[in-house]
Design a protein around this motif. Structure first.
Motif, PDB file in Angstrom:
ATOM      1  N   UNK A  29       0.819  -1.207   0.000  1.00 27.47           N
ATOM      2  CA  UNK A  29       0.000   0.000   0.000  1.00 27.47           C
ATOM      3  C   UNK A  29       0.855   1.261   0.000  1.00 27.47           C
ATOM      4  N   UNK A  30       1.923   1.270   0.780  1.00 19.03           N
ATOM      5  CA  UNK A  30       2.783   2.454   0.804  1.00 19.03           C
ATOM      6  C   UNK A  30       3.481   2.651  -0.533  1.00 19.03           C
ATOM      7  N   UNK A  31       3.896   1.564  -1.156  1.00 16.11           N
ATOM      8  CA  UNK A  31       4.512   1.662  -2.471  1.00 16.11           C
ATOM      9  C   UNK A  31       3.511   2.163  -3.505  1.00 16.11           C
ATOM     10  N   UNK A  32       2.277   1.701  -3.433  1.00 21.60           N
ATOM     11  CA  UNK A  32       1.238   2.148  -4.344  1.00 21.60           C
ATOM     12  C   UNK A  32       0.972   3.639  -4.195  1.00 21.60           C
ATOM     13  N   UNK A  33       0.936   4.116  -2.977  1.00 19.22           N
ATOM     14  CA  UNK A  33       0.692   5.545  -2.745  1.00 19.22           C
ATOM     15  C   UNK A  33       1.857   6.387  -3.239  1.00 19.22           C
ATOM     16  N   UNK A  34       3.071   5.948  -3.000  1.00 21.11           N
ATOM     17  CA  UNK A  34       4.243   6.717  -3.425  1.00 21.11           C
ATOM     18  C   UNK A  34       4.354   6.761  -4.944  1.00 21.11           C
ATOM     19  N   UNK A  35       4.107   5.637  -5.593  1.00 17.86           N
ATOM     20  CA  UNK A  35       4.260   5.591  -7.048  1.00 17.86           C
ATOM     21  C   UNK A  35       3.173   6.342  -7.800  1.00 17.86           C
ATOM     22  N   UNK A  36       1.967   6.416  -7.253  1.00 20.11           N
ATOM     23  CA  UNK A  36       0.873   7.076  -7.960  1.00 20.11           C
ATOM     24  C   UNK A  36       0.595   8.471  -7.436  1.00 20.11           C
ATOM     25  N   UNK A  37       1.444   8.981  -6.610  1.00 21.32           N
ATOM     26  CA  UNK A  37       1.246  10.327  -6.074  1.00 21.32           C
ATOM     27  C   UNK A  37       1.326  11.348  -7.206  1.00 21.32           C
ATOM     28  N   UNK A  38       0.317  12.169  -7.290  1.00 21.77           N
ATOM     29  CA  UNK A  38       0.292  13.201  -8.314  1.00 21.77           C
ATOM     30  C   UNK A  38      -0.229  12.716  -9.654  1.00 21.77           C
ATOM     31  N   UNK A  39      -0.684  11.491  -9.740  1.00 23.22           N
ATOM     32  CA  UNK A  39      -1.199  10.999 -11.012  1.00 23.22           C
ATOM     33  C   UNK A  39      -2.723  11.061 -11.013  1.00 23.22           C
ATOM     34  N   UNK A  41      -4.620   8.595 -10.867  1.00 22.37           N
ATOM     35  CA  UNK A  41      -5.162   7.527 -10.027  1.00 22.37           C
ATOM     36  C   UNK A  41      -5.291   7.922  -8.563  1.00 22.37           C
ATOM     37  N   UNK A  42      -4.730   9.047  -8.184  1.00 23.90           N
ATOM     38  CA  UNK A  42      -4.716   9.447  -6.774  1.00 23.90           C
ATOM     39  C   UNK A  42      -6.103   9.524  -6.145  1.00 23.90           C
ATOM     40  N   UNK A  43      -7.119  10.115  -6.792  1.00 27.22           N
ATOM     41  CA  UNK A  43      -8.440  10.149  -6.136  1.00 27.22           C
ATOM     42  C   UNK A  43      -9.025   8.764  -5.881  1.00 27.22           C
ATOM     43  N   UNK A  44      -8.746   7.817  -6.744  1.00 27.24           N
ATOM     44  CA  UNK A  44      -9.274   6.467  -6.555  1.00 27.24           C
ATOM     45  C   UNK A  44      -8.567   5.754  -5.413  1.00 27.24           C
ATOM     46  N   UNK A  45      -7.283   5.998  -5.255  1.00 24.29           N
ATOM     47  CA  UNK A  45      -6.527   5.366  -4.188  1.00 24.29           C
ATOM     48  C   UNK A  45      -6.958   5.917  -2.840  1.00 24.29           C
ATOM     49  N   UNK A  46      -7.188   7.226  -2.752  1.00 20.81           N
ATOM     50  CA  UNK A  46      -7.580   7.816  -1.495  1.00 20.81           C
ATOM     51  C   UNK A  46      -8.991   7.392  -1.091  1.00 20.81           C
ATOM     52  N   UNK A  47      -9.817   7.016  -2.054  1.00 17.74           N
ATOM     53  CA  UNK A  47     -11.164   6.559  -1.697  1.00 17.74           C
ATOM     54  C   UNK A  47     -11.113   5.174  -1.052  1.00 17.74           C
ATOM     55  N   UNK A  48     -10.042   4.419  -1.250  1.00 18.03           N
ATOM     56  CA  UNK A  48      -9.898   3.109  -0.602  1.00 18.03           C
ATOM     57  C   UNK A  48      -9.799   3.293   0.906  1.00 18.03           C
TER      58      UNK A  48
END
Length: 49
Positions: A29-39, A41-48
């Motif tokens: 999860x931390x890797x997913x957040x770091x890699x997609x930061x600013x992309x 996909x960010x709104x979808x990840x934060x909704x998780x």
């Protein structure tokens, strides 16, 4: 790397094998957040969360 070796030795001696999947999920999860930061996909990840 010393920390990783010591941590794995701790898990082995204390028989805390159930912690390994938990730690792997947290790392993924931390890797997913770091890699997609600013992309886009960010709104979808934060909704998780």
């Amino acid at each position: 790397m010393d920390f990783l070796k010591e941590f794995l030795c701790f898990l082995r001696t204390r028989k805390k094998y159930w912690l390994i999947p938990l730690i792997l999920i947290l790392l993924l999860f931390s890797l997913l957040i770091v890699l997609t930061q600013g992309s886009a996909l960010a709104p979808f990840i934060y909704s998780i969360f």
